[in-house]
Scaffold this active site. Structure first.
Site, PDB file in Angstrom:
ATOM      1  N   LYS A   1       0.566  -1.446   0.140  1.00 25.85           N
ATOM      2  CA  LYS A   1       0.048   0.146   0.135  1.00 25.85           C
ATOM      3  C   LYS A   1       0.636   1.001  -0.242  1.00 25.85           C
ATOM      4  O   LYS A   1       0.211   2.028  -0.571  1.00 25.85           O
ATOM      5  CB  LYS A   1      -0.587   0.037   1.286  1.00 25.85           C
ATOM      6  CG  LYS A   1      -2.289  -0.725   0.563  1.00 25.85           C
ATOM      7  CD  LYS A   1      -3.757   0.044   0.732  1.00 25.85           C
ATOM      8  CE  LYS A   1      -4.135   1.307   0.918  1.00 25.85           C
ATOM      9  NZ  LYS A   1      -4.879   1.456   0.374  1.00 25.85           N
ATOM     10  N   GLU A   2       1.626   1.350   0.546  1.00 28.05           N
ATOM     11  CA  GLU A   2       3.120   2.412   0.590  1.00 28.05           C
ATOM     12  C   GLU A   2       3.452   3.211  -0.100  1.00 28.05           C
ATOM     13  O   GLU A   2       3.938   3.907  -0.738  1.00 28.05           O
ATOM     14  CB  GLU A   2       4.081   2.309   2.091  1.00 28.05           C
ATOM     15  CG  GLU A   2       3.175   2.738   2.825  1.00 28.05           C
ATOM     16  CD  GLU A   2       2.360   3.762   3.904  1.00 28.05           C
ATOM     17  OE1 GLU A   2       2.382   4.519   3.433  1.00 28.05           O
ATOM     18  OE2 GLU A   2       1.382   3.870   4.483  1.00 28.05           O
TER      19      GLU A   2
END
Length: 343
Positions: free
Chosen positions: A132-133
């Site tokens: 996600k990051e």
């Protein structure tokens, strides 16, 4: 007024606006240098040496685009309607990362076994956050973190936050992190796990044993650091992040409503019920779908898309994910992606 005269007026106005913008930028840049000099004693009071200040401050540049992006990103103030989660682009994008996550889980099986022994955090959750990051390290941002933080601190709307992060970034340089390495997002998040400087100082870990916590170039360091973050946020290795549940017909939501006032992220936590044991949820007719949890596990109820849609019972581990990014959209996407990676 003739067409030619009107065109001349427009042209003059355009030139004046351009010159005015240029003058404003120059004025802002001058004020920026003044601010940095005023920062010196505050930074020194927090342990930053004159030598570090002399090496860092001349390298800092006023970055007007960072202010624009920050204002656009925070302009809504979180007051708009809560968007639908199920079927959203964010949910689809998260779940779409599962195949790559499973591949990395297999490739780093030994490393993840070591991480789980030390911190109790499973590979799926770590990889879900990593995915996600930064798309598993595929994009970490190219902004000069020190200049971005200095610009945002100077701008002033959130000076306390960004000035403290700027001083933390200076501390990183003072501790031996190369100046060139401090690159990341426009808001100061860095490396594969997107840590702010203060988080790096507290929680970054050396996972490959080379003596430094290099969250930019070392995947082992990044993964250990993410696990350490979650562990420090209260992750419990004996519980899932949450489970989907079905509510009975006519379920009394008022009876389980949270009566306390959230001290942080109110729009996030006001949607959660009070903490109730799994045994009590079952007694109210709440039925796990697919998986279950032990009777004594405390959980809160969240219906991301409102009554009649999929509901979830969430544990302390969900709160640990929220500590990483205080958004139900984010935490739900991480949780569901972690489940897909772990299948």
């Amino acid at each position: 007024m003739t067409m030619k005269f009107r065109a001349l007026i427009v042209a003059i106005a355009t030139i004046a606006a351009t010159l005015g913008a240029g003058a404003a930028s120059a004025q802002s840049a001058a004020g920026f240098r003044d601010y940095l000099e005023q920062l010196r004693p505050r930074a020194q009071a927090q342990g930053i040496t004159q030598s570090t200040l002399n090496s860092v401050i001349p390298t800092l540049e006023f970055t007007e685009s960072v202010i624009r992006i920050d204002r656009e990103a925070s302009g809504g103030g979180g007051t708009g309607p809560i968007p639908r989660f199920t079927g959203s682009d964010e949910q689809r994008a998260a779940i779409g990362k599962a195949p790559q996550g499973r591949e990395l889980a297999a490739r780093w099986r030994t490393l993840f076994a070591e991480i789980q022994r030390e911190y109790g955090v499973p590979a799926g959750v770590i990889l879900a956050i990593y995915g996600k990051e930064t798309n598993f390290g595929g994009y970490m941002g190219r902004s000069d973190v020190l200049s971005a933080l200095a610009t945002l601190a100077y701008e002033g709307r959130r000076r306390t936050l960004f000035e403290s992060e700027l001083i933390a970034a200076m501390q990183m340089v003072q501790n031996g992190v190369p100046r060139y390495r401090l690159t990341g997002s426009w808001a100061g998040a860095m490396g594969r796990p997107q840590f702010m400087p203060s988080v790096y100082l507290r929680l970054a870990r050396d996972g490959d044993g080379d003596g430094e916590a290099n969250i930019w170039d070392s995947e082992a360091d990044a993964l250990f650091s993410i696990a350490h973050y979650l562990h420090q946020s209260g992750w419990r290795g004996d519980q899932p992040w949450g489970i989907p549940v079905a509510l009975p017909q006519g379920f009394n939501r008022a009876a389980v409503a949270n009566r306390t006032t959230p001290t942080r992220c109110p729009r996030v936590f006001e949607r959660h019920s009070r903490w109730i044991t799994m045994a009590e949820w079952r007694a109210m007719g709440v039925r796990p779908v697919g998986r279950t949890m032990g009777d004594d596990v405390l959980a809160t109820l969240l219906e991301p898309d409102g009554p009649g849609e999929t509901a979830y019972l969430l544990t302390q581990n969900y709160r640990a994910i929220l500590d990483y990014n205080c958004s139900n959209f984010y935490a739900m996407a991480v949780g569901l992606l972690s489940d897909e990676i772990s299948r």
